[in-house]
Structures are given as C-alpha cells and as structure tokens.
Scaffold this active site. Structure first.
Site, mmCIF file in Angstrom:
data_model
loop_
_atom_site.group_PDB
_atom_site.id
_atom_site.type_symbol
_atom_site.label_atom_id
_atom_site.label_comp_id
_atom_site.label_asym_id
_atom_site.label_seq_id
_atom_site.Cartn_x
_atom_site.Cartn_y
_atom_site.Cartn_z
ATOM 1 N N GLN A 73 -11.922 11.766 -24.872
ATOM 2 C CA GLN A 73 -11.519 13.140 -24.556
ATOM 3 C C GLN A 73 -10.032 13.379 -24.794
ATOM 4 O OE1 GLN A 73 -13.282 14.222 -20.719
ATOM 5 N NE2 GLN A 73 -15.068 14.948 -21.860
ATOM 6 N N GLU B 59 -14.781 27.022 -20.201
ATOM 7 C CA GLU B 59 -13.327 27.208 -20.106
ATOM 8 C C GLU B 59 -12.858 28.503 -20.765
ATOM 9 O OE1 GLU B 59 -14.840 24.406 -20.889
ATOM 10 O OE2 GLU B 59 -14.051 22.794 -19.619
#
Ligand SMILES: Cc1ncc(C[n+]2csc(CCOP(=O)(O)OP(=O)(O)O)c2C)c(N)n1
Ligand SMILES: [Mg+2]
Lengths: 575, 186
Positions: free
Chosen positions: A106, A43
C-alpha cells in the site's frame, strides 16, 4: 498529536476511512470525544463531503485516509476542490519512512501524485515538525485563494513522540497573499462606475470564498449603484435571486438577458470570477465594446484568458469595502440617464422569457420538477447540492438562492458523483436544515454507496433524482453536435431506486405523473430521514439557453425552434 | 441532422481549445526564482512548466543561502508576453516560492553559463582547436594525445558560437550547466 493539532485548529468533523497506515491516528480518534469522525464508504466520498462541509460553512473541510488506495481514491476530490477553490486539509497515512521507495504494501507516491492537484502538500518525515506542518497546512488552505492541501504522514511518524507546537507558537509563515487592493486602481474603477452607461457586475465563487461580509458589501454596492448583476455557477447566492439587480446566471447555459448584457455592456466589473471558457464562449468575440475590471485574489487569474483594463489584486471583501468608501466619498455618482435606457434594453431581453417551457400532460418536465421544488421549499432553511449534467444547469436556472453558502456544485471539474457525498457533508454541518441533492440518475450512481453513510449517521438528506434514463447532457451534445448519433449515452439496467432506498434503510419515493409531483415532494420533505426520490422525467428534454462552444454570447440557442434552424441561418437565435 | 452545422469529426468547436488570440511575438526571458530549499520544490516548478505547456530552454538550481535554506532557480523560457506574465504569476503561486524576478525586464543583468567540450582529433585540426580555444579564453582541463576537454564560461551565445566552431574540428561531447544570472548594480 495529530488529533491535538486538529482540535487546536477548531476542527469539529473529520470525514475519513481507516486502513493500516493510519491506525495510530484512528487510535487517537477513538480515545476522545471532541472531534466527530464520519465514516464514509469510499475516499472520494470523504473528500466531496468535506467540500460540501467547507462550502456551506466557510470553514476548511478535513479528511483522513490511508496510504496507497486510500490516497489515490482521494485524487478526484482534491482536483475538484482545487478547481473550485475549496479549502480542504487532507491527511493521508504513508508507509513507515524506512520503507518509502521500496514498493512496500500500500505504498504510493502520494505527494508526487497529488502535487498537481493540491495547492500545496507535505511529506511529514520528522515527528518534531509534524504539528507545525499541520498548522501551516490549515494556514495555506484557507489564506489567499483557498484550496486543498495534503499532509502525508508515515506510520512511524504517527507512532513517534515529538514535541507538540501549538498554533500560537508556530513561526509566521512567509505565505501571506496580500488582501488589500491597489487604491489607484480602485479609484480608476470608481471613475469608470461613475461614467458607465451600460455597466454589469459579473461575480463568481470568489465572493463566496471571501465570506458573508463580502456578499453583504456586494449587495450594498449593487443596490446603491442600481447596476445589473449576473453571476457564474459558483457565485450563486452572493447576490439574492430576488434582488432588483439580478439577471440570473450567465455562461453556456446562462440566461439570455445575462449573456446579452455581458456582450453589450460598456463596463464589466468581474468580482471573484475567472473568465472560464464556459463563461466567455468565443474569446475573440467576448464582450467586444467594454472596459473590463477584474478583482481577484490570485494574480495568475488576471489576463490569463481575457485582457483587462483595470486589474485589482486583492480579497473581494477588502476591495469592495474600499470601492464603496471611495465611491461614496466622491458623491455616489452614476449616469442615471444611461442606466435607465440600459435597463430598458435589459427588460426587452427579459421579455424573451428564455426559461419558458410547457408542462403538458402526465410526463414531468425536469424544469417543472425544479420549479415545484423551488415553490415548495422556498423560504426554508435550505441547502442545495447537485451532481453534474443537465439537471445541474436546470437547478442553477430554476432554483433561487437568497444567501451565499447555500449552493454546492462541482463547477470547474464537473465531477459526476459529487452531489450525494456533498449533501452528506452539508447535512453534518447543518443537522436541522433541509439538504437536497438535485441529481441525475447516472451521476448519482457514481457515489451511491454514500447512502450508507447518510443512513448510519442519521443524515436526512433528500436525493432528488431527475431520472431521464439518459446521460442527458452527453445526449444533448450528441443531438446537437454529432448528428444525433447517441453513442452510449443512455442508462440501461438502472436499479429500482425505491427498492434501493429500502435496501439502504432509507425511504424511496417514485413519481412519474406531473399531477402527483407536489404530493411526492411534500412526502419527501415530511420524512424525517434520508430519502431517494425517483422523479421520472421527459427523456429527451434539452437544456436551453445554450451558447454552443466556440460561439460568442449573442449567438445563443434559445430552444428547440432555434436549433432546428441552425446557427448559420442569420439571426435565427437573435433579436 | 446536425443542428449546428458542424462538420463531422471537426474538433474546432470544442470549448477546450478556445485560446485567446493575444500577440504571438515570442520573447526569451530569464527568470530568477527564490525558493525554500525543501524536497520536491524543483518538481513543483518543473511540473508547472510541463503541466501548463510552457517552454524551458535552460534551468539551473542550487542552494544559495545555506543557513536560510534558500535555493535560487534560474529559468530561461520563451513565450508570448501573455505567457511570460502567466509563467511569473503561476510561479508566484507556488507556496515555497518567495520571490520571482524577470531579469529580462527588471533592468540590466549578467548571464553566464559554464560548458565543457570534448574535442578529438590529431594534426592540423588539433592545432586549430587549441588556437580557437585560446581566442575564446577556454581552458584545457584534460588532454590526451588524441583529445582535449575545454572548459569555458560565457554567455549562452558565446558557448553556442564556440560549439559551432568545434564541430568540424572533432567535437565529441558537450556538457552545459545552464544559465546563472544576476541583475547588475545594487
Ligand atoms: C466523472 C465524470 N465522468 C463523465 C462526465 C461527462 N458527463 C458530463 S454530464 C454527463 C451525463 C450525466 O448524466 P446524469 O447524471 O443522468 O445527468 P443528466 O444530464 O441526465 O441530467 C456525463 C457523462 C463527467 N462530467 N464526470
Ligand atoms: Mg440523466
């Protein structure tokens, strides 16, 4: 709905990486063909690629990441974009609203984590407001001083069906930074321009952010007044390197003539730069005899570091237009005699030839490698990205930029690992152009996984690695400031870059003899695909000129000879 | 050899502590900030002060316009003139911030704070506490045989003064709201 909002914002490319919390958006992406999605390998790479895209097009870069680790991996890129004022819209997935605060799988407090590294961020909890928030996000990212924004979207909101509001129906945001400068201050600046005997333009990334029109107006003003101009790292290309007024980059590793002009000038016109510490050196001794004007769209930049005499808050393009108008209307006056002797002084400084180096024998000097790269690519439709370190400074010194938006580098944050993903983003935006990442071997390894992205998307990016087998910039500081104790500043166990290229499905070239350099560069340029070029360079070359931290501009170190004498012995580095 | 003759271990030459030597007279300013009442807006303001190293002497916040969903944050801060200017400019940069007013320089203003004082004691001390409370126009809002809770509204200085007087008389606890401020006139 998210994809519709992006389409309506004119988005063509999204850099992203999927995960559980963004699957509904990825499903939308799957079912359409207007927006292209570039699957990165990390990312951080997505954010830097979007920065490269944004910087080279003037449009906002768009990123899509999942919750938790996806979002935290984006943090470095967000901070980088914040410091360099790059417009980005990052969309992150979040756990469903009913799980927020539960330490769900998450889950991360993305809005909390990214609050200090975005210009603004939103948690979109209400499906009915989602499209409005996305449109507002684009507005905030691109207006005023640009910057990164983030919209955190819980998964249940992604699934929910709310009513879509198109951009035309969104109520006008209260966030409307003024773009026009104060006419009184502008007139005061014009008067100063008319009287100045030793003026200098000091320009920065704000000119680039203001758009190509601003660069055009800057060129007109510089050429019409005949004033010298220097620029920060971020502003390179706003004024052409081949232009008559060009002094080269200023700052810690800036050119002698540029820094001396800053120190001795009587009028400094700062346009879209921010008196960063790499520029000012010792603040109390910064340009002691000048009247200072500062044009900036962000009022907080003014008087933050250096007290200025003529502050002008406004968009560079608008303000330059008004300056030109007023200056012309008042008869285009300058102090011609004063300027002539000022230029004579500058020509004397130029004679020092602060970038000179000797290429002798087989071992390639990094400066030479860049000089050859410049020579062999000059005039091409060329974009340059860099990593961070000595090679970055040499690139800024030895490459010439004729146009804005052609130079992508991590200035404010100095993020190693920026260049390769940025080159991917630039090449996405300009598929037919030559995109070269001038890299150091250590920085390059930090995001080397993005080579996979380049190969997958057939992006012929050229990775020009100046391999000194050292964390060169760190080594230089250790040599100069820490008694030559080279603590952990060498690159050991480096990969074989040629084999690495081949492993990725790219082309690898290695060159270690100055005599072979031109051929190697030609081979790199001729190859229709991504290339990793391993240029083995002199290991212990230092980057000069250098203003040591805590010293004023006129205490510059010019080369090996001057450092040996040490700064203390009077005038060692000075004329 | 260190080419720059910089002492080992010295951090004086790091570029990161180059700060301008502006006037160092510290001033106290009351700043009113009008913001959208949305989640996280207070965190943005506080995060700005923490992240950039500014002082907060007092901070109050409450919604002031329900239909417009606007809140007013009143911050009392100290700093040199440059720091105060920076604080205002930085506050103005926050997207949900609509207006920033420096009440200390924008003409006359009134400042008020509310405080509660718990004072425990018997005999003479108790009588004296009650007498002083009367002089300061503090109200008794709770009382037991051994204690009072006084309520007082006033300038921060008046509240400080009252707290000082109560200390030897058995002050147990103080709760203060922080400053609310408005400019005078229209
Ligand atoms: C992420 C990150 N970590 C550490 C640093 C500190 N740093 C600045 S330059 C540099 C060395 C870079 O080495 P290399 O990429 O090989 O470039 P060179 O200076 O040798 O040209 C380091 C470690 C940084 N800028 N960014
Ligand atoms: Mg290196």
């Amino acid at each position: 709905m998210v994809v519709q909002a992006l389409k309506d914002q004119g988005v063509e490319v999204v850099f992203g990486y999927p995960g559980g919390a963004v699957l509904p958006i990825y499903d939308e992406i799957f079912q359409q063909n207007d927006i292209r999605h570039v699957l990165v390998r990390h990312e951080q790479g997505a954010v830097h690629a979007a920065e490269g895209y944004a910087r080279s097009t003037g449009k906002p870069g768009v990123v899509l990441v999942t919750s938790g680790p996806g979002a935290t991996n984006a943090v470095t890129g967000l901070t980088d974009a914040l410091l360099d004022s790059i417009p980005l819209v990052v969309l992150s997935g979040q756990v469903p609203t009913f799980l927020i605060g539960n330490d769900a799988f998450q889950e991360a407090d993305t809005v909390g984590i990214t609050r200090p590294c975005t210009k603004h961020n939103w948690l979109a909890k209400d499906p009915g407001a989602l499209s409005t928030i996305i449109h507002e996000a684009f507005h905030v990212a691109t207006s005023g001083r640009p910057g990164p924004v983030l919209v955190d979207i819980p998964k249940d909101v992604q699934f929910a069906s709310g009513t879509y509001t198109p951009p035309s129906k969104v109520k006008v945001s209260h966030y409307q930074p003024p773009v026009k400068g104060d006419m009184e201050a502008i007139t005061e600046l014009v008067e100063a321009i008319e009287k100045a005997k030793r003026p200098v333009f000091y320009t920065g990334g704000g000119v680039i952010n203001s758009g190509p029109g601003a660069s055009q107006l800057l060129r007109e003003l510089v050429d019409a007044t005949g004033f010298p101009i220097t620029s920060t790292l971020m502003g390179l290309g706003a004024y052409p390197a081949s232009g008559d007024g060009w002094l080269g980059m200023l700052g810690m590793h800036g050119l002698y003539e540029a820094n001396m002009a800053m120190h001795d000038c009587d009028l400094m016109i700062n346009i879209g730069a921010r008196f960063d510490d790499r520029i000012t050196g010792l603040v109390s001794a910064f340009s002691p005899h000048s009247k200072k004007a500062h044009i900036d769209i962000d009022p907080s930049s003014i008087n933050k570091v250096i007290r200025v005499d003529i502050p002008i808050v406004g968009d560079v393009g608008h303000v330059l237009e008004d300056i030109l108008k007023v200056w012309k209307a008042r008869g285009r006056k300058t102090d011609k005699a004063g300027l002539q002797s000022w230029w004579a002084k500058i020509e004397d400084w130029k004679k020092i030839d602060c970038l000179k180096f000797k290429q002798e024998g087989k071992i390639i000097k990094p400066q030479y490698a860049l000089q050859r790269l410049e020579e062999l690519t000059k005039g091409m439709d060329r974009y340059i990205t860099t990593e961070v370190g000595q090679h970055q400074m040499w690139a800024a010194q030895y490459l010439g930029f004729e146009d804005p938006n052609r130079w992508m580098t991590s200035g404010g944050l100095g993020t190693m690992g920026y260049g390769l993903p940025a080159s991917v983003g630039v090449q996405m935006a300009h598929p037919d152009a030559l995109v070269v990442n001038v890299a150091g071997e250590a920085s390059w390894l930090m995001n080397m996984q993005e080579m996979g992205t380049a190969v997958q998307f057939r992006l012929p990016v050229k990775q020009f690695i100046l391999n000194n087998e050292r964390l060169g910039m760190v080594r230089q500081w250790q040599e100069l400031l820490h008694g030559e104790r080279y603590s952990h500043s060498w690159s050991e166990a480096l990969p074989d870059f040629v084999k690495l290229a081949e492993a990725f499905g790219a082309k690898g070239i290695k060159v270690d003899d100055a005599a072979d350099l031109d051929d190697a560069i030609a081979e790199m340029l001729a190859y229709d695909g991504p290339v990793i070029m391993d240029v083995l360079v002199e290991k212990h070359e230092n980057c000069f000129p250098m203003i040591p931290s805590g010293e004023p501009h006129n205490k510059m170190l010019l080369g090996e000879a001057s450092t040996k004498d040490a700064i203390g012995s009077a005038g060692a580095a000075l004329v | 050899m260190s080419a720059l003759k910089i002492k080992k271990g010295s951090n004086k030459h790091s570029a990161y502590n180059l700060r301008p030597d502006f006037s160092d007279v510290t001033e106290r300013h009351t700043i009113a900030v009008l913001v959208d009442n949305e989640p996280g807006v207070l965190a943005r303001v506080i995060g700005l002060f923490a992240g950039r190293g500014y002082n907060i002497e007092s901070l109050t916040v409450a919604e002031v316009d329900h239909s417009g969903r606007m809140s007013r944050i009143t911050i009392v801060t100290t700093g040199t003139p440059q720091v105060i200017e920076q604080i205002k400019a930085q506050l103005g940069r926050i997207v949900p911030v609509h207006e920033v007013h420096d009440l200390t320089v924008e003409g006359a203003s009134v400042e008020r704070e509310l405080a509660l004082f718990k004072v425990a004691g018997t005999g003479d001390k108790r009588v004296e506490a009650l007498r002083l409370a009367d002089i300061f126009r503090a109200n008794v809002v709770d009382s037991t045989l051994e204690s009072f809770v006084f309520e007082m509204t006033g300038t921060p200085e008046k509240i400080d003064a009252f707290a000082e007087l109560m200390r030897p008389l058995g002050l147990v606890d103080v709760a203060r709201t922080g400053v609310a401020a408005l400019s005078r006139g229209t």
